[in-house]
Design a protein around this motif. Sequence first.
Motif, PDB file in Angstrom:
ATOM      1  N   VAL A 281     -35.203  21.757 -40.030  1.00 28.11           N
ATOM      2  CA  VAL A 281     -33.746  21.597 -40.134  1.00 28.11           C
ATOM      3  C   VAL A 281     -33.402  20.561 -41.204  1.00 28.11           C
ATOM      4  O   VAL A 281     -32.560  20.788 -42.084  1.00 28.11           O
ATOM      5  CB  VAL A 281     -33.138  21.177 -38.770  1.00 28.11           C
ATOM      6  CG1 VAL A 281     -31.665  20.787 -38.913  1.00 28.11           C
ATOM      7  CG2 VAL A 281     -33.287  22.298 -37.748  1.00 28.11           C
ATOM      8  N   VAL A 282     -34.076  19.414 -41.130  1.00 31.14           N
ATOM      9  CA  VAL A 282     -33.756  18.325 -42.043  1.00 31.14           C
ATOM     10  C   VAL A 282     -34.007  18.736 -43.492  1.00 31.14           C
ATOM     11  O   VAL A 282     -33.175  18.500 -44.376  1.00 31.14           O
ATOM     12  CB  VAL A 282     -34.577  17.072 -41.644  1.00 31.14           C
ATOM     13  CG1 VAL A 282     -34.650  16.078 -42.782  1.00 31.14           C
ATOM     14  CG2 VAL A 282     -33.965  16.437 -40.401  1.00 31.14           C
ATOM     15  N   GLU A 283     -35.134  19.384 -43.747  1.00 34.68           N
ATOM     16  CA  GLU A 283     -35.430  19.778 -45.135  1.00 34.68           C
ATOM     17  C   GLU A 283     -34.479  20.873 -45.615  1.00 34.68           C
ATOM     18  O   GLU A 283     -34.125  20.930 -46.782  1.00 34.68           O
ATOM     19  CB  GLU A 283     -36.890  20.230 -45.293  1.00 34.68           C
ATOM     20  CG  GLU A 283     -37.891  19.091 -45.142  1.00 34.68           C
ATOM     21  CD  GLU A 283     -37.478  17.797 -45.868  1.00 34.68           C
ATOM     22  OE1 GLU A 283     -37.004  17.870 -47.025  1.00 34.68           O
ATOM     23  OE2 GLU A 283     -37.578  16.712 -45.254  1.00 34.68           O
ATOM     24  N   TYR A 284     -34.063  21.716 -44.715  1.00 38.79           N
ATOM     25  CA  TYR A 284     -33.117  22.778 -45.087  1.00 38.79           C
ATOM     26  C   TYR A 284     -31.762  22.177 -45.461  1.00 38.79           C
ATOM     27  O   TYR A 284     -31.134  22.573 -46.444  1.00 38.79           O
ATOM     28  CB  TYR A 284     -32.957  23.746 -43.903  1.00 38.79           C
ATOM     29  CG  TYR A 284     -32.317  25.067 -44.282  1.00 38.79           C
ATOM     30  CD1 TYR A 284     -33.114  26.160 -44.621  1.00 38.79           C
ATOM     31  CD2 TYR A 284     -30.938  25.225 -44.298  1.00 38.79           C
ATOM     32  CE1 TYR A 284     -32.542  27.378 -44.969  1.00 38.79           C
ATOM     33  CE2 TYR A 284     -30.360  26.439 -44.644  1.00 38.79           C
ATOM     34  CZ  TYR A 284     -31.170  27.513 -44.980  1.00 38.79           C
ATOM     35  OH  TYR A 284     -30.604  28.712 -45.328  1.00 38.79           O
ATOM     36  N   LEU A 285     -31.324  21.221 -44.645  1.00 41.46           N
ATOM     37  CA  LEU A 285     -29.975  20.689 -44.842  1.00 41.46           C
ATOM     38  C   LEU A 285     -29.884  19.623 -45.938  1.00 41.46           C
ATOM     39  O   LEU A 285     -28.811  19.395 -46.496  1.00 41.46           O
ATOM     40  CB  LEU A 285     -29.425  20.107 -43.535  1.00 41.46           C
ATOM     41  CG  LEU A 285     -29.159  21.104 -42.402  1.00 41.46           C
ATOM     42  CD1 LEU A 285     -28.546  20.388 -41.207  1.00 41.46           C
ATOM     43  CD2 LEU A 285     -28.212  22.229 -42.864  1.00 41.46           C
ATOM     44  N   ARG A 286     -31.014  18.990 -46.259  1.00 39.97           N
ATOM     45  CA  ARG A 286     -30.977  17.854 -47.195  1.00 39.97           C
ATOM     46  C   ARG A 286     -30.252  18.190 -48.513  1.00 39.97           C
ATOM     47  O   ARG A 286     -29.268  17.524 -48.873  1.00 39.97           O
ATOM     48  CB  ARG A 286     -32.405  17.353 -47.467  1.00 39.97           C
ATOM     49  CG  ARG A 286     -32.463  15.991 -48.128  1.00 39.97           C
ATOM     50  CD  ARG A 286     -33.875  15.644 -48.571  1.00 39.97           C
ATOM     51  NE  ARG A 286     -34.848  15.543 -47.477  1.00 39.97           N
ATOM     52  CZ  ARG A 286     -34.991  14.458 -46.697  1.00 39.97           C
ATOM     53  NH1 ARG A 286     -34.234  13.395 -46.905  1.00 39.97           N
ATOM     54  NH2 ARG A 286     -35.889  14.442 -45.730  1.00 39.97           N
ATOM     55  N   PRO A 287     -30.663  19.247 -49.239  1.00 45.75           N
ATOM     56  CA  PRO A 287     -29.984  19.513 -50.509  1.00 45.75           C
ATOM     57  C   PRO A 287     -28.528  19.967 -50.328  1.00 45.75           C
ATOM     58  O   PRO A 287     -27.683  19.717 -51.191  1.00 45.75           O
ATOM     59  CB  PRO A 287     -30.815  20.639 -51.137  1.00 45.75           C
ATOM     60  CG  PRO A 287     -31.599  21.239 -50.025  1.00 45.75           C
ATOM     61  CD  PRO A 287     -31.786  20.173 -48.993  1.00 45.75           C
ATOM     62  N   ILE A 288     -28.241  20.596 -49.201  1.00 45.97           N
ATOM     63  CA  ILE A 288     -26.871  21.080 -48.942  1.00 45.97           C
ATOM     64  C   ILE A 288     -25.931  19.888 -48.778  1.00 45.97           C
ATOM     65  O   ILE A 288     -24.851  19.821 -49.363  1.00 45.97           O
ATOM     66  CB  ILE A 288     -26.855  21.985 -47.685  1.00 45.97           C
ATOM     67  CG1 ILE A 288     -27.660  23.258 -47.967  1.00 45.97           C
ATOM     68  CG2 ILE A 288     -25.433  22.296 -47.235  1.00 45.97           C
ATOM     69  CD1 ILE A 288     -27.937  24.121 -46.765  1.00 45.97           C
ATOM     70  N   ARG A 289     -26.397  18.926 -47.991  1.00 44.63           N
ATOM     71  CA  ARG A 289     -25.592  17.725 -47.758  1.00 44.63           C
ATOM     72  C   ARG A 289     -25.347  16.992 -49.084  1.00 44.63           C
ATOM     73  O   ARG A 289     -24.227  16.602 -49.402  1.00 44.63           O
ATOM     74  CB  ARG A 289     -26.336  16.832 -46.777  1.00 44.63           C
ATOM     75  CG  ARG A 289     -25.700  15.487 -46.556  1.00 44.63           C
ATOM     76  CD  ARG A 289     -26.477  14.741 -45.483  1.00 44.63           C
ATOM     77  NE  ARG A 289     -25.850  13.504 -45.129  1.00 44.63           N
ATOM     78  CZ  ARG A 289     -26.269  12.308 -45.560  1.00 44.63           C
ATOM     79  NH1 ARG A 289     -27.297  12.220 -46.394  1.00 44.63           N
ATOM     80  NH2 ARG A 289     -25.640  11.215 -45.177  1.00 44.63           N
ATOM     81  N   GLN A 290     -26.425  16.868 -49.856  1.00 44.97           N
ATOM     82  CA  GLN A 290     -26.316  16.148 -51.127  1.00 44.97           C
ATOM     83  C   GLN A 290     -25.316  16.832 -52.067  1.00 44.97           C
ATOM     84  O   GLN A 290     -24.463  16.180 -52.666  1.00 44.97           O
ATOM     85  CB  GLN A 290     -27.695  16.125 -51.760  1.00 44.97           C
ATOM     86  CG  GLN A 290     -27.863  15.016 -52.770  1.00 44.97           C
ATOM     87  CD  GLN A 290     -29.291  15.026 -53.326  1.00 44.97           C
ATOM     88  OE1 GLN A 290     -30.206  15.626 -52.731  1.00 44.97           O
ATOM     89  NE2 GLN A 290     -29.476  14.390 -54.457  1.00 44.97           N
ATOM     90  N   LYS A 291     -25.407  18.142 -52.135  1.00 43.87           N
ATOM     91  CA  LYS A 291     -24.513  18.901 -53.014  1.00 43.87           C
ATOM     92  C   LYS A 291     -23.061  18.764 -52.547  1.00 43.87           C
ATOM     93  O   LYS A 291     -22.151  18.565 -53.359  1.00 43.87           O
ATOM     94  CB  LYS A 291     -24.941  20.382 -52.991  1.00 43.87           C
ATOM     95  CG  LYS A 291     -24.113  21.337 -53.811  1.00 43.87           C
ATOM     96  CD  LYS A 291     -24.672  21.489 -55.212  1.00 43.87           C
ATOM     97  CE  LYS A 291     -23.679  22.006 -56.243  1.00 43.87           C
ATOM     98  NZ  LYS A 291     -23.408  23.410 -56.173  1.00 43.87           N
ATOM     99  N   ALA A 292     -22.850  18.849 -51.243  1.00 45.12           N
ATOM    100  CA  ALA A 292     -21.484  18.746 -50.716  1.00 45.12           C
ATOM    101  C   ALA A 292     -20.900  17.368 -51.043  1.00 45.12           C
ATOM    102  O   ALA A 292     -19.739  17.257 -51.462  1.00 45.12           O
ATOM    103  CB  ALA A 292     -21.471  19.004 -49.215  1.00 45.12           C
ATOM    104  N   LEU A 293     -21.700  16.336 -50.862  1.00 47.25           N
ATOM    105  CA  LEU A 293     -21.188  14.986 -51.131  1.00 47.25           C
ATOM    106  C   LEU A 293     -20.870  14.822 -52.619  1.00 47.25           C
ATOM    107  O   LEU A 293     -19.859  14.220 -52.988  1.00 47.25           O
ATOM    108  CB  LEU A 293     -22.189  13.916 -50.645  1.00 47.25           C
ATOM    109  CG  LEU A 293     -22.429  13.920 -49.120  1.00 47.25           C
ATOM    110  CD1 LEU A 293     -23.464  12.883 -48.706  1.00 47.25           C
ATOM    111  CD2 LEU A 293     -21.122  13.694 -48.337  1.00 47.25           C
TER     112      LEU A 293
END
Length: 332
Positions: A281-293
């Motif tokens: 979960v963490v590795e999947y979401l990491r780039p998504i969170r970064q891009k959104a921010l």
Amino acid sequence: MTQKRVLSGIQPTSDSFHLGNYLGALKQWVELQDGNDAFYCIVDLHALTGEIEPALFRKRTLASAAQLIALGISPEKSTLFVQSHVAEHNQLGWIMECLAGFGEASRMTQFKDKSAKGGADSARVGLFTYPMLQAADILLYQAHYVPVGEDQRQHIELTRDLATRFNSRFGETFRLPEGYIVKAGAKIYDLQEPTAKMSKSSGSVSGVLELLDSPEVNAKKIKSAATDAGREVKFDEKEKPGISNLLTIHSSLSGRSIADLENEFVGKGYGDFKGAVAEVVVEYLRPIRQKALELLEDERHLIDLLHEGAEKARVVASSTLSNTYKNLGLVK
Ligand code: TYM
């Protein structure tokens, strides 16, 4: 596959979407934008049926756009817009309200649940008419498919009923939409209470995996997820709802089959398994969170994209609405 119309919506009611939104709906939004004509809408007007705080509401609407783009919705491939920017939604919404029966609207389980929660007096009229606005969202775009989670099935049924009724009384006007509801992931459960759906309005923050939460917070939530009796990692929704939910989450994100995951964890305990789920979960979401921010740092750009989307949406919506008015006999 020939191009199909796709339409779906999400409410900007929290600081972050959660993993249930993603696996139940948004993942399919991203997949369906290829090869189809997709319209995705941030349904801010629907969100007015609950409590809102203006400054926060504005921020959440923009955060919704940023997350959708970060998740892979491309404003070039899809039409991404905000519901209140396209006035035709309200206009067709009224027509739908005039078509729907009081009894059928009263049978909507989401209305019954939500109004029961806050007490009948606190429920707004808008909460009651909510499904008719949703029907308008869908019918305006002549959608073939509506990618949503299981909890929206009844709203899509109502939309089909309303479209059928309108077409038979006033002539062929609306396409009958179909729900696009995946088998695995259509209902993701709360980590602490794995028999209740993961929800923005759920009491326990610790049971909800938010896309914009930090990796540490999400890892911790998964490691402290409620598990079931026994120690075998096995998919059994009745006896092992907690483990089954985690298996669904892992499998949907990693693309590995449930059977393969069960095999890997034979002889190992729940602790090892939860560690593995947390990592996926963490590795999947990491780039998504970064891009959104990152996207949120340039509000102007986001708003421009949404305005462009609304312009494209309006072309389709206004054509359906004017045909609807014509078929109803409204004088032009
Ligand atoms: P909303 O904003 O509550 O949720 C957005 C999408 O996420 C899905 N979902 C889930 N899927 C799996 N497991 C969960 N725990 C989970 N929680 C939420 C929802 O099914 C939904 O697809 N009424 C809609 C918004 C709407 C809409 C529309 C949808 C307004 N107009 C037109 C489709 C078409 C809603 O409240 O979604």
